[in-house]
Write a protein that holds these residues in place. Structure first.
Motif, PDB file in Angstrom:
ATOM      1  N   GLN A 146      81.737 -22.228  77.580  1.00 35.00           N
ATOM      2  CA  GLN A 146      82.355 -22.252  77.270  1.00 35.00           C
ATOM      3  C   GLN A 146      83.505 -22.557  77.097  1.00 35.00           C
ATOM      4  OE1 GLN A 146      82.738 -26.045  78.214  1.00 35.00           O
ATOM      5  NE2 GLN A 146      84.943 -26.214  77.079  1.00 35.00           N
ATOM      6  N   THR A 147      84.626 -21.896  77.327  1.00 34.97           N
ATOM      7  CA  THR A 147      85.955 -21.800  76.173  1.00 34.97           C
ATOM      8  C   THR A 147      86.838 -22.665  75.199  1.00 34.97           C
ATOM      9  OG1 THR A 147      88.229 -21.807  77.674  1.00 34.97           O
ATOM     10  CG2 THR A 147      86.466 -20.175  77.903  1.00 34.97           C
ATOM     11  N   PRO A 148      87.604 -22.571  74.277  1.00 35.48           N
ATOM     12  CA  PRO A 148      88.842 -23.973  73.936  1.00 35.48           C
ATOM     13  C   PRO A 148      88.675 -24.504  75.073  1.00 35.48           C
ATOM     14  CG  PRO A 148      88.829 -21.522  73.197  1.00 35.48           C
ATOM     15  CD  PRO A 148      87.976 -21.027  74.122  1.00 35.48           C
ATOM     16  N   LEU A 149      88.989 -24.140  76.420  1.00 39.54           N
ATOM     17  CA  LEU A 149      89.824 -24.916  76.744  1.00 39.54           C
ATOM     18  C   LEU A 149      89.058 -24.856  78.401  1.00 39.54           C
ATOM     19  CD1 LEU A 149      93.210 -22.907  76.964  1.00 39.54           C
ATOM     20  CD2 LEU A 149      93.028 -24.937  75.717  1.00 39.54           C
TER      21      LEU A 149
END
Length: 217
Positions: A59-62
Motif C-alpha cells: 500500500q502506497t499513499p496513493l
C-alpha cells in the motif's frame, strides 16, 4: 559446485580489486576497508538474484503496488578479523538477515607449520536457511571448511554461498572436495594461481587483516 569468478567479466569490482592489490593504495587503511565493503555489497547484489521472491501487494499513499519481496531467510557469516568489512558490505544489502561470527586463527607450531583453530562461534539456527560465508582470502580452504563445520552444528542450511575476494586454485579444489556439491556456490573476485610456503595467495594482496586494521603482534 558453481564457481562465479568476477574477474572473467567487465564489472566495477575489477577496479576495486586493483586498488586492494596496489601496494601504494593499500597504505590507506580506510580505503582498503571500504573497498572490501564495496565488493561485499556488489557480491551480495549478485547473490540476491539467485534467491527466492514472492509477489506482494504494497500500500502506497496513493494506491496498491505489486512488488517482489525476498522470500529467503539469509544468514550472513564471517570469519574474524579480515572478514568484518566484507561482511558489512553484504549486510548493507541483506539488512534484514541474521548474522553469524566465527573466530578462526593460525596456531603456528613452527615457522611455516600451523594448525587452524576455531575459538569462538555465535550463530542462529541454520535449518532450511541460506548461509552466506564471507571471508576475503581463500588461500588453502582449511579455515573456510572448519568454519563451515562449526556453523552446521547449528543446523542444516538449504544452500551455502561461499564468498571470497581472492581464492587460490588449490582452495577452490579443496572447497569442491569438502563442501556439499549439490548446494554450494562459490563467488570470487579473482582466482590466483598459487600459494607460497607461508600459505599466502600469490600474487594475492598480502595480509588482509593487517591491511584493514593494522599489523598484529
Amino acid at each position: 559446485m558453481d564457481v562465479i569468478n568476477f574477474a572473467d567479466h567487465n564489472s566495477i569490482i575489477n577496479q576495486y580489486m586493483a586498488e586492494l592489490r596496489d601496494v601504494n593504495i593499500q597504505k590507506d587503511m580506510l580505503r582498503f576497508r571500504r573497498n572490501l565493503e564495496r565488493i561485499g555489497e556488489l557480491m551480495a547484489y549478485e547473490i540476491s538474484k539467485t534467491l527466492n521472491y514472492t509477489d506482494r501487494e504494497i500500500q502506497t499513499p496513493l494506491a496498491v503496488a505489486n512488488n517482489k519481496v525476498l522470500d529467503t531467510q539469509v544468514v550472513l557469516a564471517t570469519i574474524f578479523r579480515a572478514g568484518v568489512p566484507f561482511h558489512q558490505g553484504m549486510l548493507n544489502i541483506f539488512d534484514h538477515s541474521q548474522n553469524a561470527f566465527v573466530s578462526a586463527y593460525r596456531k603456528y607450531k613452527e615457522k611455516e607449520n600451523f594448525d587452524v583453530c576455531i575459538e569462538y562461534l555465535a550463530s542462529p539456527l541454520l535449518d532450511g536457511k541460506t548461509l552466506i560465508i564471507a571471508d576475503p582470502m581463500l588461500a588453502t580452504g582449511a579455515s573456510m571448511e572448519l568454519s563451515y563445520r562449526a556453523l552446521i552444528t547449528k543446523g542444516n542450511p538449504a544452500h551455502i554461498h561461499v564468498a571470497s575476494v581472492i581464492a587460490s586454485n588449490a582452495a577452490i579444489d579443496y572447497i569442491r572436495a569438502t563442501f556439499p556439491q549439490e548446494k554450494t556456490t562459490l563467488w570470487v573476485g579473482a582466482v590466483d594461481p598459487e600459494i607460497n610456503s607461508h600459505s599466502y595467495i600469490v600474487p594475492g594482496l598480502g595480509d588482509a587483516g593487517d591491511l584493514a586494521y593494522g599489523v598484529k603482534e
